[in-house]
Design a protein around this motif. Sequence first.
Motif, PDB file in Angstrom:
ATOM      1  N   ILE A   1      -5.982  10.095   3.203  1.00 12.44           N
ATOM      2  CA  ILE A   1      -6.472   8.781   2.800  1.00 12.44           C
ATOM      3  C   ILE A   1      -7.447   8.275   3.852  1.00 12.44           C
ATOM      4  O   ILE A   1      -7.357   8.642   5.027  1.00 12.44           O
ATOM      5  CB  ILE A   1      -5.310   7.774   2.621  1.00 12.44           C
ATOM      6  CG1 ILE A   1      -5.814   6.516   1.899  1.00 12.44           C
ATOM      7  CG2 ILE A   1      -4.632   7.434   3.954  1.00 12.44           C
ATOM      8  CD1 ILE A   1      -4.701   5.625   1.399  1.00 12.44           C
TER       9      ILE A   1
ATOM     10  N   SER B   1      -1.441   5.732  -0.041  1.00  9.66           N
ATOM     11  CA  SER B   1      -2.012   4.387  -0.047  1.00  9.66           C
ATOM     12  C   SER B   1      -0.916   3.329   0.037  1.00  9.66           C
ATOM     13  O   SER B   1      -1.092   2.282   0.674  1.00  9.66           O
ATOM     14  CB  SER B   1      -2.856   4.165  -1.310  1.00  9.66           C
ATOM     15  OG  SER B   1      -2.048   4.234  -2.476  1.00  9.66           O
TER      16      SER B   1
ATOM     17  N   VAL C   1      -6.894  -1.849  -2.163  1.00  4.38           N
ATOM     18  CA  VAL C   1      -6.695  -0.429  -2.437  1.00  4.38           C
ATOM     19  C   VAL C   1      -7.747  -0.021  -3.462  1.00  4.38           C
ATOM     20  O   VAL C   1      -7.626  -0.319  -4.651  1.00  4.38           O
ATOM     21  CB  VAL C   1      -5.276  -0.146  -2.951  1.00  4.38           C
ATOM     22  CG1 VAL C   1      -5.106   1.348  -3.230  1.00  4.38           C
ATOM     23  CG2 VAL C   1      -4.233  -0.606  -1.937  1.00  4.38           C
TER      24      VAL C   1
END
Length: 346
Positions: free
Chosen positions: A171, A118, A140
Motif C-alpha cells: 500500500i 488499507s 482511502v
Amino acid sequence: MAVAGCGTHQAMVLDRSGATVAVANVLTSVEWTRVLDGVSTAQATINPDGDCCGRLGRISTWRSRLVIFRDGQYVWDGPITGITWSLGEVEIRAQDALAWLGDRVPHENKAFTNADLSEIAEWLIEDGYRPDDPGHTVEVVGKAGVSGSRSYSAGIGQTLDHLGQLAEAGIDYTAIGSKILLLPETHLVPVGRLSDTDLPDGLEVSEDGTGLATRWIVAGSEGSGVIGTAGGIDPYYGLHERYVEQTEITDQASADQAAGARQRASGTVPVVIDTQQVTISPEAAVNVPSLVPGWCLDVTSASTCRTVRQRLKITGLRVAETGGNDNNPGSESVQVQVAASGAETP
C-alpha cells in the motif's frame, strides 16, 4: 487542457488553534515538496514588514503551521519544525502532517486477521492522532487488494515506522496538506504527460541495481515462527535474495503476501526519471497541484540513449520560487521524479 504555467506563491503561519499568526507579505523564497511513502518538507524565507516582525517572533516549532498557496490554491500545510531569525529575515522550515506520526506510538493493543492493508493503515493513523489531533483527515483512494494479519502493542514502535512497514507490503501513502491519502501500489491513474519538448534542458534516466531483489524472505513475530518467501532465480538477473523481519506479522499467509509484495516491487531493476534541476516547461500538459505521488505521468523521451515510453508513478515533486531582486527577476521551478515499480513495468 491544463498546463503547468508559472505559479506565484503565498504563505502564512497559523497557530495550532487555527488563528492566523502572520502573513508573509514579502516572501523572498519558498519551496515545497511532496513524496511517496514518506514525510515531505517545505521552506519559506520572509522579509518582515510593518508589525510582521513582532508576529514572526511569536511563532514556535510544533505549535505553529506553515501553509502555502500556489496561485491562490492550497498546496502544502504542516507543522513548523525549524526557525531561524536573522537581521531582516526569517527562515521557516516545516514537515507535512505525517511528521506527527513520527512522534507517536500505538496507544492500544490491536490485532488484525486477514484485513486489507488499507484498513490496518487507516487504524494506525487514526490511533496515532487520537490522543492529540492537530487536525487531519484520511482518504482511502482504493483498497490495497493485499490482506494480512498484524498485531500491534501499546507503546511499542513508532507509528510512522509501522506505516512504513505496510508500505513495503502493498500500500502507498502520501500527505496533501492535512489530508493523508491511502492508495494501492497498483494505482495507475494518469494526471498528465511529459515529453522531451516539456523538458527543454533534458532529463536523467537511471537504473539503481542496488534495489534489485528476485527473492524475498520475510520473518514474522517470534511467537508465530512464520517465514514467508516469494520469488527465486530470475532468468535474466539471476538470484538476488533479501531477508527482513516484520514482528507485527502473525500468520503464514500474511508473511507470504508481504514477501510477494516486496518481490513485485523489486523484481526488476527500478528505472527512475528525474528532471533534476531542470524545470518543467510552463506549457507542459500537467496541472502542478495535481502532481500527487502515487498517481502517474505518461512519459515519452528519446533525449538519452535510454528511450522511455511508459506510464510511470510519481514518487516526488519539488516546487520552488524565488522573489528575485532588481537585477535578477524571480522565477518558479518545478521538478518531478517518476519511477517504474513492479506495477508499472510491462
